[in-house]
Design an enzyme around this catalytic site. Structure first.
Site, mmCIF file in Angstrom:
data_model
loop_
_atom_site.group_PDB
_atom_site.id
_atom_site.type_symbol
_atom_site.label_atom_id
_atom_site.label_comp_id
_atom_site.label_asym_id
_atom_site.label_seq_id
_atom_site.Cartn_x
_atom_site.Cartn_y
_atom_site.Cartn_z
ATOM 1 N N TYR A 39 15.983 5.417 5.264
ATOM 2 C CA TYR A 39 15.827 5.622 6.794
ATOM 3 C C TYR A 39 17.142 5.653 7.577
ATOM 4 C CZ TYR A 39 10.978 4.135 5.503
ATOM 5 O OH TYR A 39 9.790 4.064 5.029
ATOM 6 N N GLY A 47 8.066 -4.227 12.414
ATOM 7 C CA GLY A 47 8.239 -5.615 11.701
ATOM 8 C C GLY A 47 8.662 -5.327 10.253
ATOM 9 N N PHE A 79 7.821 -6.972 6.748
ATOM 10 C CA PHE A 79 6.705 -7.704 6.095
ATOM 11 C C PHE A 79 7.330 -8.991 5.222
ATOM 12 C CE2 PHE A 79 5.524 -3.679 3.629
ATOM 13 C CZ PHE A 79 6.343 -3.884 2.632
ATOM 14 N N HIS A 119 3.786 -1.639 -5.904
ATOM 15 C CA HIS A 119 4.429 -0.857 -7.008
ATOM 16 C C HIS A 119 5.800 -0.747 -6.681
ATOM 17 C CE1 HIS A 119 3.586 3.439 -5.285
ATOM 18 N NE2 HIS A 119 4.705 3.200 -5.193
#
Ligand code: SAM
Length: 343
Positions: free
Chosen positions: A142, A231, A233, A251
């Site tokens: 990102y 958000g 997690f 995974h």
């Protein structure tokens, strides 16, 4: 005594050539040859070469390779898409695999070039493939808009192809609200609200992803029952829901992170709430299906699991009645329920 030559090891020969075939598919996809040939009659190599801005002799070799691999048809009039190329290889089709193919070429190929190091060192080879160490797989994706878009398109393409089978693996009509944790582009969420019109789905993902989801919204679909919430997690409060979903999330992470995530989900789940996991479930010997076994070679810190391993993992966090459905598609489904405290 004359000894006849052994039977041709066709499987081995095919594997030896596998990398050439993969790369031919990747380059033809990258050059958007299948897009160019969509809805067109047979087209000459020279015209395709002109369109993609490549040499005629190189393009012709690539087109012949694609024809030999069954991706294109070749006639004296020129080259055209096969049905499967029209469905899966053009970049804008509903079931397009284009996004995943580009991710395979630009991201997985450099990683797999370093497989020998990955095996010797037992670690992911980001630093060798891309010149930098990845602390977090996703932060790396990102960091740049272009890489993020590419990764999301890759996730989207597989999710689109598998969403119907995941959504219908179990009857989920008893649930009123679902939260797809790490739900990315919302591909599964949109399928769920189609299949279960009374279900409201929240897609929860990192802010960078949520900021980019509008690009992937289905056109012409009433999108109201799908909401996007950003958000982390591992750190933030999870939205309330009757059904939590983890699709291709478990995974990716090592056991310590999974511990944090499953403990959090278990803590917010009310008795009777459920968790749906979508992953490729391995057989007990962990050698099939090979698509999941080969994916493990990318050496993220996570791992693929078998049915009994998922059952054991989920039960450890207070989930019960673990049911597993092998869909025959790329992703299987595991459903389990939060234990009723009074039991
Ligand atoms: N569930 C989608 C699917 O099956 O196509 C996407 C799977 S992708 C392998 C993992 C997703 O988890 C990505 O969308 C990623 O952004 C998200 N993710 C990773 N770390 C996260 C975090 N800490 N909090 C929320 N989402 C996260």
């Amino acid at each position: 005594v004359s000894q006849s030559a052994p039977k041709l090891p066709s499987k081995i020969l095919e594997l030896m050539d596998g990398f050439r075939a993969s790369k031919a598919l990747f380059v033809a996809s990258k050059l958007k040859i299948f897009d160019h040939l969509k809805d067109k009659g047979p087209t000459k190599a020279v015209d395709i070469a002109n369109y993609v801005g490549a040499s005629v002799c190189g393009t012709e070799r690539l087109l012949d390779a694609c024809a030999s691999l069954g991706l294109l048809e070749k006639t004296p009039q020129g080259y055209s898409n096969t049905d499967s190329a029209n469905t899966y290889l053009t970049s804008d089709g509903k079931y397009s695999l284009h996004g995943y193919i580009i991710h395979s070429n630009d991201h997985l190929w450099p990683l797999f070039t370093n497989l020998e190091f990955a095996v010797k060192e037992g670690s992911r080879q980001n630093h060798r493939a891309f010149g930098k160490k990845a602390d977090d797989l996703f932060k790396d994706y990102y960091h740049r808009q272009e890489v993020k878009q590419r990764f999301m398109a890759a996730m989207h393409s597989i999710a689109r192809l598998t969403a119907r089978d995941v959504a219908t693996a179990f009857d989920l009509s008893q649930f009123k609200s679902a939260c797809d944790l790490g739900g990315c582009t919302g591909a599964l969420a949109y399928e769920l609200v189609q299949v279960y019109p009374n279900l409201k789905v929240t897609v929860f993902d990192l802010p960078e992803v949520i900021a980019n989801t509008s690009y992937f919204q289905p056109s012409g679909q009433h999108t109201a029952p799908v909401t996007f919430v950003s958000g982390d997690f591992f750190k933030d409060n999870l939205p309330e829901a009757d059904l939590y979903i983890l699709s291709r999330v478990l995974h990716d992470w090592p056991d310590e992170k999974i511990h944090v995530l499953l403990s959090k989900i278990s803590a917010v789940c009310k008795p009777g709430s459920a968790l749906l996991v979508a992953e490729t479930v391995l057989d007990e010997q962990k050698t099939h299906p090979s698509v999941a076994v080969l994916q493990s070679l990318s050496m993220t810190e996570g791992k693929q699991r078998s049915s009994s391993e998922y059952k054991q993992l989920l039960e450890k966090y207070g989930f019960t009645d673990v049911q597993i459905k092998i869909t025959g598609n790329l992703l299987d489904a595991v459903l389990c329920f939060k234990k009723n405290l009074s039991l």
